[in-house]
Design an enzyme around this catalytic site. Structure first.
Site, short mmCIF file in Angstrom:
data_model
loop_
_atom_site.label_atom_id
_atom_site.label_comp_id
_atom_site.label_asym_id
_atom_site.label_seq_id
_atom_site.Cartn_x
_atom_site.Cartn_y
_atom_site.Cartn_z
N SER A 99 0.82 -1.21 0.00
CA SER A 99 0.00 0.00 0.00
C SER A 99 0.85 1.26 0.00
O SER A 99 2.00 1.26 0.44
CB SER A 99 -0.91 0.03 1.23
N1 SAH Z 1 -1.07 -4.65 4.13
C1 SAH Z 1 -0.42 -4.98 2.88
C2 SAH Z 1 -1.31 -4.65 1.70
C3 SAH Z 1 -1.32 -5.78 0.73
S1 SAH Z 1 -2.52 -5.69 -0.56
C4 SAH Z 1 0.93 -4.32 2.77
O1 SAH Z 1 1.23 -3.42 3.56
O2 SAH Z 1 1.72 -4.71 1.91
C5 SAH Z 1 -3.86 -6.64 0.12
C6 SAH Z 1 -3.57 -8.06 0.52
O3 SAH Z 1 -4.81 -8.66 0.89
C7 SAH Z 1 -2.99 -8.95 -0.58
O4 SAH Z 1 -1.80 -9.52 -0.13
C8 SAH Z 1 -4.07 -10.00 -0.82
O5 SAH Z 1 -3.56 -11.27 -1.15
C9 SAH Z 1 -4.77 -10.01 0.54
N2 SAH Z 1 -6.15 -10.53 0.50
C10 SAH Z 1 -7.08 -10.39 -0.46
N3 SAH Z 1 -8.22 -11.02 -0.11
C11 SAH Z 1 -8.00 -11.59 1.11
C12 SAH Z 1 -8.79 -12.39 1.99
N4 SAH Z 1 -10.05 -12.73 1.73
N5 SAH Z 1 -8.23 -12.79 3.16
C13 SAH Z 1 -6.95 -12.45 3.49
N6 SAH Z 1 -6.15 -11.70 2.69
C14 SAH Z 1 -6.67 -11.27 1.51
#
Ligand code: SAH
Length: 213
Positions: free
Chosen positions: A64
């Site tokens: 993010s």
């Molecule tokens: N907090 C992270 C943001 C990653 S983007 C950072 O700082 O890098 C969002 C993430 O949510 C992705 O890795 C994706 O695989 C995960 N995601 C999507 N749907 C999900 C679900 N149902 N349960 C858990 N994780 C999920």
């Protein structure tokens, strides 16, 4: 895995930039200042690490934007020792920010590859979430509920009921809600059955996906 003076200098600039965009919580700014974001990205993205932008990580996901991480974290108003559930571990950057604020962090990721990579990586650079969970964030993590706050870092088409039920009274869920564009939404559990909702600006996240079968 190096964190040099040059990286620290770039982080100072990044902190100024997000301060100018409206983040004022010193604890949050200090966390951004202290965490080597470049180590959370593939080396080819090194030059981009301290721009205020989201970037691709593995498995088609993104780390993010720092401003977004700061915005969500500021809204959570974390105190040391708070039990926090994160949905969407991804690169682990937001997880590290929560750890830096002294939270006891549980974080769920549904992509096995990312779950494994981040589980190995975070302790290597000195961040120790209480537990990283491979699973479906729509369900939260009942075993350790209730939480002082829950943060969702993927765009949710709706507010998952299971997450609401895992909040303590007076605890907050922060979740971007919407399809292509999401409204940052803060839900406070004011009593067992009653929830308050406040909406903030628009953001763009990768989608919160349903569990793979
Ligand atoms: N907090 C992270 C943001 C990653 S983007 C950072 O700082 O890098 C969002 C993430 O949510 C992705 O890795 C994706 O695989 C995960 N995601 C999507 N749907 C999900 C679900 N149902 N349960 C858990 N994780 C999920």
């Amino acid at each position: 895995m190096k964190d040099t003076l040059r990286h620290k200098g770039l982080r100072n600039k990044l902190v100024l930039e997000i301060k100018n965009k409206g983040i004022s919580d010193l604890k949050v700014l200090n966390a951004i200042q202290s965490i080597p974001r470049h180590l959370f990205m593939d080396s080819s993205f090194l030059d981009h690490a301290y721009q205020d932008k989201a970037f691709p990580i593995s498995a088609g996901q993104t780390i993010s934007q720092p401003y977004t991480v700061a915005f969500q974290t500021e809204l959570l108003k974390i105190s040391k020792g708070d039990k926090v559930l994160e949905v969407g571990t991804g690169s682990g950057y937001q997880t590290a920010v929560l750890c830096a604020l002294g939270a006891i962090v549980y974080s769920i990721e549904r992509q096995k590859e990312l779950f494994k990579k981040t589980s190995l990586f975070l302790p290597k650079i000195g961040y120790y979430p209480k537990k990283l969970i491979f699973g479906d964030g729509y369900k939260g993590f009942e075993n350790e509920a209730p939480y002082d706050s829950i943060i969702v870092t993927a765009g949710a088409p709706f507010i998952p009921k299971m997450l609401l039920s895992q909040l303590k009274i007076n605890a907050k869920l922060i979740i971007p809600v919407g399809d292509k564009i999401q409204k940052m939404t803060v839900i406070t559990r004011v009593s067992k059955e009653k929830f308050d909702k406040v909406e903030y600006g628009e953001f763009q996240f990768v989608p919160l996906l349903k569990e793979k079968n």
